[in-house]
Design a protein around this motif. Structure first.
Motif, PDB file in Angstrom:
ATOM      1  N   PHE A 125     -44.935 -30.844 -15.413  1.00 30.78           N
ATOM      2  CA  PHE A 125     -43.605 -30.500 -15.922  1.00 30.78           C
ATOM      3  C   PHE A 125     -42.732 -31.751 -16.072  1.00 30.78           C
ATOM      4  O   PHE A 125     -41.984 -31.887 -17.045  1.00 30.78           O
ATOM      5  N   LEU A 126     -42.853 -32.666 -15.099  1.00 36.07           N
ATOM      6  CA  LEU A 126     -42.053 -33.899 -15.179  1.00 36.07           C
ATOM      7  C   LEU A 126     -42.494 -34.754 -16.361  1.00 36.07           C
ATOM      8  O   LEU A 126     -41.664 -35.399 -17.026  1.00 36.07           O
ATOM      9  N   LEU A 141     -52.621 -16.938 -19.725  1.00 35.43           N
ATOM     10  CA  LEU A 141     -52.928 -17.646 -18.478  1.00 35.43           C
ATOM     11  C   LEU A 141     -51.589 -17.827 -17.776  1.00 35.43           C
ATOM     12  O   LEU A 141     -50.949 -18.863 -17.859  1.00 35.43           O
ATOM     13  N   PRO A 142     -51.157 -16.764 -17.087  1.00 36.30           N
ATOM     14  CA  PRO A 142     -49.767 -16.721 -16.625  1.00 36.30           C
ATOM     15  C   PRO A 142     -49.462 -17.734 -15.513  1.00 36.30           C
ATOM     16  O   PRO A 142     -50.353 -18.139 -14.770  1.00 36.30           O
ATOM     17  N   ILE A 143     -48.200 -18.097 -15.441  1.00 36.42           N
ATOM     18  CA  ILE A 143     -47.732 -18.979 -14.358  1.00 36.42           C
ATOM     19  C   ILE A 143     -48.026 -18.318 -13.024  1.00 36.42           C
ATOM     20  O   ILE A 143     -47.650 -17.169 -12.810  1.00 36.42           O
ATOM     21  N   ASN A 144     -48.720 -19.020 -12.139  1.00 37.68           N
ATOM     22  CA  ASN A 144     -48.942 -18.450 -10.812  1.00 37.68           C
ATOM     23  C   ASN A 144     -47.863 -18.944  -9.844  1.00 37.68           C
ATOM     24  O   ASN A 144     -46.960 -19.692 -10.250  1.00 37.68           O
ATOM     25  N   ALA A 195     -42.573 -22.434 -21.433  1.00 35.43           N
ATOM     26  CA  ALA A 195     -43.086 -22.919 -22.722  1.00 35.43           C
ATOM     27  C   ALA A 195     -44.573 -23.248 -22.616  1.00 35.43           C
ATOM     28  O   ALA A 195     -45.362 -22.984 -23.540  1.00 35.43           O
ATOM     29  N   VAL A 196     -44.972 -23.828 -21.491  1.00 34.74           N
ATOM     30  CA  VAL A 196     -46.403 -24.122 -21.293  1.00 34.74           C
ATOM     31  C   VAL A 196     -47.194 -22.814 -21.261  1.00 34.74           C
ATOM     32  O   VAL A 196     -48.258 -22.702 -21.884  1.00 34.74           O
ATOM     33  N   GLU A 197     -46.669 -21.825 -20.565  1.00 35.61           N
ATOM     34  CA  GLU A 197     -47.343 -20.522 -20.491  1.00 35.61           C
ATOM     35  C   GLU A 197     -47.558 -19.940 -21.893  1.00 35.61           C
ATOM     36  O   GLU A 197     -48.627 -19.431 -22.224  1.00 35.61           O
ATOM     37  N   LYS A 198     -46.513 -20.033 -22.711  1.00 30.98           N
ATOM     38  CA  LYS A 198     -46.584 -19.506 -24.076  1.00 30.98           C
ATOM     39  C   LYS A 198     -47.632 -20.271 -24.893  1.00 30.98           C
ATOM     40  O   LYS A 198     -48.480 -19.667 -25.575  1.00 30.98           O
ATOM     41  N   ASP A 253     -43.044 -29.610 -29.115  1.00 29.99           N
ATOM     42  CA  ASP A 253     -43.906 -30.751 -29.439  1.00 29.99           C
ATOM     43  C   ASP A 253     -44.437 -31.426 -28.170  1.00 29.99           C
ATOM     44  O   ASP A 253     -45.617 -31.755 -28.068  1.00 29.99           O
ATOM     45  N   ALA A 254     -43.544 -31.625 -27.216  1.00 34.55           N
ATOM     46  CA  ALA A 254     -43.956 -32.310 -25.984  1.00 34.55           C
ATOM     47  C   ALA A 254     -45.009 -31.483 -25.246  1.00 34.55           C
ATOM     48  O   ALA A 254     -46.013 -32.022 -24.747  1.00 34.55           O
ATOM     49  N   VAL A 255     -44.815 -30.181 -25.197  1.00 30.31           N
ATOM     50  CA  VAL A 255     -45.785 -29.314 -24.527  1.00 30.31           C
ATOM     51  C   VAL A 255     -47.149 -29.398 -25.224  1.00 30.31           C
ATOM     52  O   VAL A 255     -48.186 -29.594 -24.581  1.00 30.31           O
ATOM     53  N   TRP A 256     -47.135 -29.281 -26.562  1.00 32.34           N
ATOM     54  CA  TRP A 256     -48.411 -29.320 -27.280  1.00 32.34           C
ATOM     55  C   TRP A 256     -49.104 -30.675 -27.158  1.00 32.34           C
ATOM     56  O   TRP A 256     -50.331 -30.746 -27.025  1.00 32.34           O
TER      57      TRP A 256
END
Lengths: 258, 258, 258, 258
Positions: free
Chosen positions: C111-112, C192-195, C179-182, C127-130
């Protein structure tokens, strides 16, 4: 039988029979040394007498190094609180890590990497060594297995390499270790000699052992030394004493010969 | 020098010299076996070749007992989470406790107690054994070192006692252990045979070793076995698998001869 | 004073006075919650009531997750051998590693890293996530903090994020986690849900805590759960039982309301 | 289902639902404090707000006691070798033993024993206390939970007892602890004040908690303190430094108020 059924190839236990990697343990007792059986249980192969002797020397080399290593201090500290023997040993084992006894695996990677470059890259030993050392320098990485806070010429390294030679078990990785030592001296302008971790690493590579169990050799060797310190702490010292990490003095037997 | 200065008699470390209980370690390497050096570092005395051989057999006897002991299951469970080798070993060592491998010290106390009653109380072996067993029965205590879940005649016990005989090192504590076994059978109406813990305890008493380090012999012996299981877990199994505690099958080498 | 003199900023101990990060401990007792004091001792700063409440919820979320996690199985296995409470706890803590509870630190890095790319690289969140996910895919790395063997919608994640919102403490890292989850769902074609590890990681980032102590939050939370299992093992089970890793049944209180 | 099937009453885990002792964990989050949930998971019962507050104060009282306790020194020593956070914590936990933090259980036995003699033996408090102390003196046993190397009047003890009073939770075991303190002073001719272990023990007895988990309260409380020291060691100190056990200086924040 369930869907969790799994397989293991270490030891078969049947009523009144225990077989280590295929050998009935009572047949091993009295015939095969502990060092050989350690090699057997770790690798699945019975070592030759020569390999057994070299492995024996590895364990002997690292059985203890006095009271200053952190593994000993952690073990004594825990013992001093009245903990059980196994808790104190576990604490000592947890201190055998990256900067203490944990260099064998990394040094094996270093030597294997150089050997690979020589073979796959058709490089000379000198070139392969310099390539790797320069890459490490760029990344700010230090060479594991070289340098010692106390010894400039570690007597254990020398003896281990000589013994490998005598037993006709010295191979290219010992050569590589010596070449790294030489190049490090040229690079740094001062000697950074092979320490006992580096020497063990080179010998284990020459014996074709997997690097993943490299550190195990140090841990197995050192547990008896930890026990000696824990026992001394328990019978000789008062509980909860303040354990100074370097202000101690040896008062055991004078130097003696075999 | 500070007021925390302390003394240790295990190992003297000087620049380029390491002496274990007075012996330079490089002089030991290649000459003295790991088992002998373990005895040396634990007791301060260099064992004779015969004692070294018997101690060697103790370590060999207990190097592994398959995948079912809790020490192996704890070590594999921790290894399975991606932990470092030393963390998995530590966890295994922590499981070597009261009911698993922890019986050697207690069995030594039992045999030493009987020997003391024979000597101080001028009792016959049979009387001393029965006195102690009856006292234990009253208190609801079980005799440590007797009985095994799998073996009715433990092959390791027999071999260890025979070897002690062959090496002329069998003494009164082995006799006492056998007498306890006999009396337990009479008392319980069924055999409760000496297990390997009990056998090691009797031999260690005959070797005049202190009971406080009795369990150390088992722990030192078993660490290599733990490493073998941890290594197998890491290279052969997927992380975080469910580790069934008994539904496993041996698939290593067939029985083989030396 | 010696040349080994060192400094610590955690706690000052004087006769009849103990001050944690500057606060006399007896002044904290009865006024400040344990969760707040944990935050204080770890970071050096007294948290606001809101931050204290959120941290409290983190610890509550992870106090236990039943008998199947390897930390519980390792701790129960050790407890079952008759070991002391602290040895069993230590064994459980050693199993909180890479694949179990050890994902918080790595998820914080993730995340950081994305936040840094957004800020330094002037990139959109998407964009950053992808970018990061594609780089991880190339290296064959999985995203830490996402996916659970049992839960498709972890109730702890949802509650933690809602609470952060309610307390006005939800920041960009929770946004990034969502956003990462999406994006993971789009990339993998399945959710692949946030645990709970991932959720804690996002919250700790929003609280500006250093990633090096991320895993500590899970360990601190879980130790009481380990103790509950160890205690149950000791009072309810027979020693040395075979502990099946999944064939157990809950027989505690029925569901109840506060 | 197999013949190894077993039962547990700690936590029920279903898809998308986790219930601690019957309470869905997401319902607890944000409503119930970590301290209360610790009490819940350990005992199976939800504590009242008052009991929760008292238990909270117990944990706060023992979160840290500076760098000199052996648990901190063991944890720092292991951390200093480059070990993982959890290995350093485990080592610290292993040092919480007989002579350090391990006195709570024994002190609970002492207070419960005195209470039993008062009730069953129809003895006055004073008589019961003297009976027990005289018996201990004969056996050469010391009273656990009394005396401190640094504090003559432990501020944590006083605050804990006052808080129990304020919350109307002080019972006969706190009375007994104070009576033991008084009699010890008469017996020894000098004060041996109740230390924080003894105070916690008395409060836990008044809360009717089982002595087997007494030491757990100290361990749970201290883990966060260990983490603070491990983190400081890792970010502030160089690896493998010699860690002096008492020659350190506090350089954290000046004393401050809430």
């Amino acid at each position: 039988m369930t869907d969790l059924r799994w397989k293991t190839s270490v030891t078969k236990v049947e009523p009144n029979k225990v077989s280590i990697r295929g050998y009935p343990v009572d047949k091993l007792m009295g015939k095969i040394s502990f060092a050989q059986v350690i090699y057997l249980v770790l690798t699945g192969n019975m070592p030759s007498a020569e390999v057994g002797k070299l492995v024996d020397a590895i364990f002997v080399s690292s059985v203890d190094h006095g009271a200053s290593p952190p593994s000993v201090l952690a073990a004594r500290t825990v013992a001093s609180t009245g903990a059980e023997l196994n808790a104190a040993i576990a604490s000592g084992v947890l201190a055998i890590s990256k900067y203490h006894g944990g260099a064998i695996q990394e040094a094996m990677h270093l030597f294997l990497d150089i050997a690979r470059r020589m073979e796959e890259g058709k490089k000379s030993e000198t070139d392969a060594v310099w390539d790797v050392l320069n890459e490490m320098k760029e990344k700010g990485k230090r060479a594991s297995g070289f340098g010692h806070r106390i010894h400039t010429e570690d007597p254990r390294t020398k003896r281990l390499f000589n013994l490998a030679q005598e037993l006709d078990l010295a191979g290219k990785h010992i050569q590589i270790a010596l070449a790294v030592e030489k190049s490090l001296k040229d690079m740094l302008g001062k000697p950074l000699p092979i320490n006992v971790d580096g020497a063990i690493a080179a010998v284990l590579c020459d014996l074709d052992l997997p690097s993943e169990i490299g550190n195990a050799f140090f841990i197995i060797a050192r547990v008896p030394g930890l026990v000696a310190h824990i026992h001394e702490e328990k019978i000789r010292m008062r509980p909860m004493r303040k354990i100074h990490p370097q202000d101690f003095e040896y008062d055991g037997p004078e130097e003696r010969e075999l």
